[in-house]
Design an enzyme around this catalytic site. Sequence first.
Site, PDB file in Angstrom:
ATOM      1  CD  GLU A  71      -0.354   1.045   3.323  1.00 29.84           C
ATOM      2  OE1 GLU A  71      -1.322   1.809   3.200  1.00 29.84           O
ATOM      3  OE2 GLU A  71       0.613   1.295   4.047  1.00 29.84           O
ATOM      4  N   GLY A 144       1.342  -8.555   7.181  1.00 32.31           N
ATOM      5  CA  GLY A 144       0.947  -9.304   6.005  1.00 32.31           C
ATOM      6  C   GLY A 144       1.949  -9.153   4.881  1.00 32.31           C
ATOM      7  CB  THR A 145       3.455  -6.153   3.279  1.00 32.20           C
ATOM      8  OG1 THR A 145       2.156  -5.605   3.121  1.00 32.20           O
ATOM      9  CG2 THR A 145       4.243  -5.898   2.020  1.00 32.20           C
ATOM     10  CB  THR A 179       1.441  -4.676  15.825  1.00 29.04           C
ATOM     11  OG1 THR A 179       2.015  -5.786  15.146  1.00 29.04           O
ATOM     12  CG2 THR A 179       2.514  -3.930  16.576  1.00 29.04           C
ATOM     13  CG  ASN A 206       9.216  -3.459  17.357  1.00 26.69           C
ATOM     14  OD1 ASN A 206      10.298  -3.314  16.798  1.00 26.69           O
ATOM     15  ND2 ASN A 206       8.078  -3.321  16.734  1.00 26.69           N
ATOM     16  CG  ASN A 228      12.887   1.984  12.862  1.00 20.28           C
ATOM     17  OD1 ASN A 228      12.740   0.854  13.326  1.00 20.28           O
ATOM     18  ND2 ASN A 228      11.917   2.634  12.256  1.00 20.28           N
ATOM     19  CD  GLU A 254      35.160 -13.540   6.046  1.00 23.88           C
ATOM     20  OE1 GLU A 254      35.463 -13.506   7.244  1.00 23.88           O
ATOM     21  OE2 GLU A 254      35.703 -12.829   5.197  1.00 23.88           O
TER      22      GLU A 254
END
Length: 453
Positions: A71, A144-145, A179, A206, A228, A254
Amino acid sequence: MREVISIHVGQAGIQVGNACWELFCLEHGIQPDGQMPSDKASRANDDAFNTFFSETGAGKHVPRCVFVDLEPTVVDEVRTGTYRQLFHPEQLISGKEDAANNFARGHYTIGKEVIDVCLDRIRKLADNCTGLQGFLMFSAVGGGTGSGFGCLMLERLSVDYGKKSKLNFCCWPSPQVSTAVVEPYNSVLSTHSLLEHTDVAIMLDNEAIYDICRRNLDIERPTYTNLNRLIAQVISSLTASLRFDGALNVDVTEFQTNLVPYPRIHFMLSSYAPVVSAEKAYHEQLSVSEITNSAFEPANMMAKCDPRHGKYMACCLMYRGDVVPKDVNAAVATIKTKRTIQFVDWCPTGFKCGINYQPPTVVPGGDLAKVMRAVCMISNSTAIAEVFSRMDQKFDLMYAKRAFVHWYVGEGMEEGEFSEAREDLAALEKDYEEVGIESNEAEGEDEGYEADY
């Protein structure tokens, strides 16, 4: 050149990607528009960053990466963000409707509309490389993605680029923080695919990273940006040896050779040290042995799993900054004497070390302090099985009642795929158990040898 192509799939993959490319640009002195100011360009002999960036005739540096989401909203943020001029517009691929947290939509229905465009783009990137080394894939396994489309992508990459290494950074669902309700389904289905089609998977979660931010950086309510940027430091440390020179450089292949004892046992824990805020760093002397010890601290693991409950099979320590081999050897020797850090006895050496002289860079105005040296550890421990068993229990509770299964079947999946994936994971848990036990049975035989020494 040994180029690496990064593929960022789904919201998690793209947001981690933003943090990574922001950091890579800072490390190499590349501006948000892809230009490298002239004073940096004079160091033309230092072109190691070309593993991650390709240079155009106009002197612009373009990341060798693809951002894909089913999306548009997340990709649109990149298209309009600070680094919009950095990426080639065709590298930002978005579909029209999202996978709705449904593995089957990402993998079968919606995914197959976008996959050919992506592979076509990756093919162009690959043709642009002189010696493609492999792929780094960033995705979450709970959505889902990331799960469905990410696996579709891995399967197709295995077909097109069979021999190239694939490293996966998977954002794994946390034990407490969820989530999506169907996370266990998506995770189990995608791990089934990760087992077969990826060479090394590095698990991130997370909740574990939230805790690190709260504890070490005193951030009361960490945002995804805080998380992040920390993940980006790990990825930067792993790839630093591809992008800069050092005493002991480590190649992507390696990692595989040194960390994966059996093909299926390729799920890694990672940790990074020092994670300190500027106020604290000012008062602390962070020596090589100190940062090495904190990399082994269970609380600093980036996935919720306690390495004390298992044994290490191998670990890879990537140092950067002001570090010399002598200090590293001393630090590793100290680690080996600790009783809490156990190695399986069929792998007596167990350590792979890399040193890179480029000190860690931090994002201006970020949370991390600028430090002289840092270490990133990737370890293969039998304790990671905890993560799978937690997920399997949640899967079983839902699957026993066949809850939510109709959404998957409606998108063209068969119920058999659920049980097949679940059995594969049960086998994986068993594999991890056996790898840990093998050694105990062998102990009786070894004692005879030890007496002869």
